[in-house]
Write an enzyme that holds these catalytic residues in place. Structure first.
Site, short mmCIF file in Angstrom:
data_model
loop_
_atom_site.label_atom_id
_atom_site.label_comp_id
_atom_site.label_asym_id
_atom_site.label_seq_id
_atom_site.Cartn_x
_atom_site.Cartn_y
_atom_site.Cartn_z
NE ARG A 38 17.61 25.81 71.50
CZ ARG A 38 17.39 26.01 70.23
NH1 ARG A 38 17.91 25.19 69.34
NH2 ARG A 38 16.67 27.02 69.82
CE LYS A 201 15.63 34.46 61.25
NZ LYS A 201 15.95 34.34 62.68
N GLY A 360 17.77 33.36 69.68
CA GLY A 360 19.22 33.20 69.84
C GLY A 360 19.96 34.50 69.98
N GLY A 383 11.33 31.08 67.70
CA GLY A 383 10.19 30.92 66.79
C GLY A 383 8.99 30.30 67.50
P1 AMP Z 1 15.96 37.97 64.38
O1 AMP Z 1 16.46 36.58 64.10
O2 AMP Z 1 14.73 38.31 63.66
O3 AMP Z 1 15.84 38.21 65.87
O4 AMP Z 1 17.08 38.99 63.83
C1 AMP Z 1 18.32 39.12 64.44
C2 AMP Z 1 19.20 39.96 63.54
O5 AMP Z 1 18.59 41.21 63.33
C3 AMP Z 1 20.58 40.25 64.11
O6 AMP Z 1 21.53 39.57 63.35
C4 AMP Z 1 20.72 41.76 63.95
O7 AMP Z 1 21.96 42.16 63.43
C5 AMP Z 1 19.61 42.10 62.98
N1 AMP Z 1 19.16 43.49 63.07
C6 AMP Z 1 18.68 44.13 64.14
N2 AMP Z 1 18.45 45.43 63.85
C7 AMP Z 1 18.79 45.62 62.57
C8 AMP Z 1 18.79 46.73 61.70
N3 AMP Z 1 18.39 47.93 62.11
N4 AMP Z 1 19.24 46.55 60.43
C9 AMP Z 1 19.66 45.35 60.01
N5 AMP Z 1 19.67 44.24 60.79
C10 AMP Z 1 19.25 44.38 62.05
#
Ligand code: AMP
Length: 402
Positions: A38, A201, A360, A383
């Site tokens: 960044r 998320k 990230g 985001g």
């Molecule tokens: P995000 O910030 O929405 O991109 O989420 C990232 C997080 O999603 C990471 O910390 C991953 O460990 C988690 N993640 C990805 N797949 C899974 C899953 N099947 N179950 C639980 N957490 C997950």
């Protein structure tokens, strides 16, 4: 969108003070910056102003101090880093508004840089407070937004401060690059266009799908994003992650309706998953179809059939956007799906596809495999990138145009 927006190249900053809103919210460990992407992307903006013989007042946030000043969220650690990068001493102000910072600004000479302390030490920043923004605006003649990562937020230093600069406001080079890269995906992207959404998320990503479904050739849904879709179709997902299911059920049904009844076959779900009997790297594992996960087990990665299925689509794609890991990649035993997908995106990029990765965790996964320089563009805002996909102009960009 970018055509009618001013950039730093439209101004000569000689004898002028530029307020530059940057996003220096970088990951650190023991005061050492782990990933400076960044900052690196914003340095050309700062250098342009210095080169013009202008003065720079840098505003940034760091972490989520929620209006309370504290050492751990201080931006002081940036002074030596920035001095080294820009090869000039960096001045620092403990306060963002008031007489002491105004005095510092008045004493600035052309070509000098003043870094302000974490803007989120003032609760007014996140409140979008107009009086606070007015106080900030007093510090410069021209406002520059180069903080893509927070341009979807209605914060004082993003959407309110531009009101005080009429036609003396613009975006920086980082922002321009981000917008141009996103335009390569939406509207101008070479087909087939593939968007891969993973991560946990779900609520922040789900509303995007309806907006892009008619524009995108393939939407691949993996990671924690997949399970609510499987559940709403009547599948058994055991104890897999389900974020705020009740809140999103209606949207899910809507999308599945498009998918099933209207034969909108461009949404793709994993076929099989690696399931675990507990949430840790040493858990017992099995590979099962995603629609039949037994109770007590949770899906933590995509399985081999899913990897093949997704990679085949990625291989044929000319434009690829990726946000969110395909599994809990932080645990080595559940990182294979994410790493395989990263590799497939790199291979496609090497064969001429345009790839854009944001968020990230997806970028961290690329770094694990030393792939970060093999992607066409790494977005500095997960985001904000997703908000752009909703085809709305980000509030921070709108505030510059108005
Ligand atoms: P995000 O910030 O929405 O991109 O989420 C990232 C997080 O999603 C990471 O910390 C991953 O460990 C988690 N993640 C990805 N797949 C899974 C899953 N099947 N179950 C639980 N957490 C997950």
């Amino acid at each position: 969108m970018i055509e009618n927006i001013k950039t730093v190249n439209d101004f000569n900053f000689k004898n002028k003070t530029a307020i530059v809103r940057v996003d220096f919210n970088v990951p650190i460990n023991n005061n050492l910056i782990i990933d400076d992407t960044r900052i690196q992307y914003s340095l050309p903006t700062i250098r342009k102003i210095i080169h013009d013989h202008g003065k720079v007042v840098l505003i940034s946030h760091f972490g989520r101090p929620k209006g309370i000043p504290s050492k751990i969220y201080s931006l002081r650690f940036m002074i030596s880093y920035l001095s080294h990068q820009l090869k000039i001493p960096i001045k620092f102000s403990e306060y963002c508004i008031g007489s002491s910072v105004e005095k510092y600004v008045n004493e600035l000479k052309n070509g000098e840089v003043l870094l302000l302390e974490n803007i989120r030490f003032h609760k007014e920043e996140e409140e979008g407070n107009e009086k606070f923004a007015f106080q900030l605006a007093k510090l410069g003649d021209i406002y520059v937004n180069d903080a893509f990562g927070v341009s979807h937020r209605f914060h004082s230093s993003i959407t309110i401060i531009p009101k005080f600069f009429k036609n003396k406001k613009c975006i920086g080079f980082l922002m321009k690059k981000e917008i141009q890269s996103l335009q390569k995906i939406l509207g101008k992207g070479k087909k087939p266009i593939t968007i891969l959404l993973g991560g946990a998320k779900i609520t922040s990503k789900i509303s995007i799908i309806k907006n892009i479904i008619h524009l995108i050739d393939n939407i691949l849904i993996g990671g924690g994003m997949a399970y609510p879709f499987i559940k709403v179709q009547g599948g058994k997902i055991g104890n897999s992650i389900l974020e705020k299911y009740n809140e999103i059920e209606k949207i899910l049904k809507n999308i599945i309706d498009l998918y099933q009844k209207q034969n909108q076959t461009n949404i793709h779900f994993p076929k099989d998953v690696v399931i675990a009997d507990s949430f840790n790297n040493k858990a017992n594992t099995k590979i099962v179809p995603i629609y039949s996960i037994p109770n007590g087990w949770k899906g933590l990665d995509i399985g081999p059939q899913s990897i093949k299925y997704f990679c085949d689509i990625i291989r044929k794609s000319k434009t690829i956007l990726w946000n969110g890991p395909l599994g809990v990649f932080e645990f080595s035993n559940f990182s294979f799906g994410t790493k395989s997908i990263a590799k497939a995106i790199v291979n496609s990029t090497e064969k001429g596809a345009f790839s854009l990765v944001g968020g990230g965790d997806s970028i961290a996964a690329l770094r694990m495999e030393n792939y970060e320089n093999k992607i066409s563009y790494l977005s500095t805002g997960g985001g904000a990138m997703l908000e752009c996909l909703k085809q709305t102009i980000l509030p921070g960009i709108k505030a510059i145009i108005e």
